[in-house]
Design an enzyme around this catalytic site. Structure first.
Site, PDB file in Angstrom:
ATOM      1  CB  SER A 285      50.466   9.899 -28.246  1.00 25.07           C
ATOM      2  OG  SER A 285      50.426   8.646 -27.431  1.00 25.07           O
TER       3      SER A 285
ATOM      4  CE1 TYR B 292      50.742  13.826 -24.843  1.00 23.75           C
ATOM      5  CE2 TYR B 292      50.149  10.996 -25.387  1.00 23.75           C
ATOM      6  CZ  TYR B 292      50.975  12.537 -25.887  1.00 23.75           C
ATOM      7  OH  TYR B 292      52.646  12.170 -26.805  1.00 23.75           O
TER       8      TYR B 292
ATOM      9  CE  LYS C  77      51.489  14.267 -28.431  1.00 21.96           C
ATOM     10  NZ  LYS C  77      52.812  15.472 -29.066  1.00 21.96           N
TER      11      LYS C  77
END
Length: 322
Positions: A121, A149, A153
């Site tokens: 991402s 997050y 990633k």
């Protein structure tokens, strides 16, 4: 070929599965079997396709079974999303980091060295103390994630790169932009409003925008996102550009411009269904992500940004039953 898609019941997983089945081939090889894995079963029409097998459950619990599969390729899309990872730290660690490590170890034990595409991402980037975010990022910009997050990633990108270096897989990571417009119910992504402020008004429903209209964002259509995943799989390592993650192309625009496009496509009354209600948490997350992306490397794989916001809306309307 036998191809595994994790997160196959999700929106992008579903679109990817349909595209692969329609094509029937991947990297010049016939797709014999498509293994769709997720917490939830895929759509019934996919289940009924004779080329499709399903595996339903927690990915962490499925890895032993997956290690016995003779897989030629993997698209690893399964993930908890941004805002829910901020709310539940352990959820993010389990769904993103632990499951990816377990999957990579399962592939390592199987010894088949499959080609793997990991969906990372743009959230791996951010502005940290003493490290401002450049006005335009490229594939050499140093990641500095500002959310759990994004951190998860980025760690997974490095795992994919190292398992590739060791020869356990042929891996490549691609960084997805915010995908819009997504159909269906909102998910737990901080960027989910970017679909909601289009999707809900087009259905005659009110929608809330939690950020100011001058907020800049980087978007990609579902079709462009799926094309990027497939292009990354089919590229050889030299064309892909080594083990460093690839930023997929981005359409850069302000939220107000997205609403302008909504008005042009559906009228002023539809636009007025969107109201602004500031949310400091969402604003902080979204404003910390880059909005302008240099797509030179992606262009070498034949990938380009969507032309404009109207194209995003028209693609959504074309694929959504009325």
């Amino acid at each position: 070929m036998k191809i595994l898609i994790t997160g196959a019941a999700g929106f992008i997983g579903d679109r990817l599965a349909r595209e692969l089945l329609q094509r029937g081939r991947l990297d010049a090889h016939k797709i014999e079997r498509l293994l769709l894995a997720d917490l939830h079963p895929p759509a019934m029409d996919l289940q009924l396709d004779p080329r499709v097998d399903t595996c339903v459950g927690d990915l962490l619990q499925m890895t032993e079974a997956l290690s016995r599969q003779a897989l030629d390729g993997v698209f690893h899309l399964a993930s908890a999303v941004s805002a829910e990872c901020e709310r539940d730290f352990d959820l993010g660690l389990g769904a993103n980091l632990d499951s990816t490590r377990a999957l990579l170890d399962a592939l390592r034990r199987a010894g088949q060295r499959p080609r793997l595409v990991f969906s990372s991402s743009v959230a791996v980037f951010g502005a940290g103390p003493g490290l401002p975010l450049p006005a335009v990022i490229d594939d050499h910009t140093l990641p500095a994630p500002q959310t759990s997050y994004g951190t998860q990633k980025f760690i997974c990108e490095q795992l994919v790169a190292d398992y590739s270096r060791k020869g356990y897989i042929d891996g490549r990571s691609v960084r997805l932009m915010t995908v819009a417009v997504r159909p269906g119910r909102p998910n737990g992504a901080a960027s989910g409003f970017l679909s909601a402020i289009i999707r809900e008004p087009l259905a005659g429903l009110p929608a809330v925008c939690p950020v100011p209209p001058d907020t800049e964002v980087a978007l990609a259509s579902p079709a462009n996102t799926v094309a990027g995943l497939i292009a990354a799989f089919e590229a050889n390592q030299a064309d892909f550009g080594g083990r460093t993650a690839l930023n997929l192309p981005a359409l850069s625009l302000r939220v107000g411009e997205l609403l302008d496009a909504l008005e042009q496509e559906a009228g002023a009354t539809t636009r007025r269904l969107v109201r602004f209600e500031p949310d400091a948490t969402i604003q902080a997350i979204v404003s910390g992500w880059p909005a302008r992306v240099d797509g030179t490397r992606a262009a070498r794989l034949g990938l380009h940004p969507d032309p404009d916001a109207q194209a995003l809306i028209r693609q959504y309307r074309q694929h959504t039953p009325h």
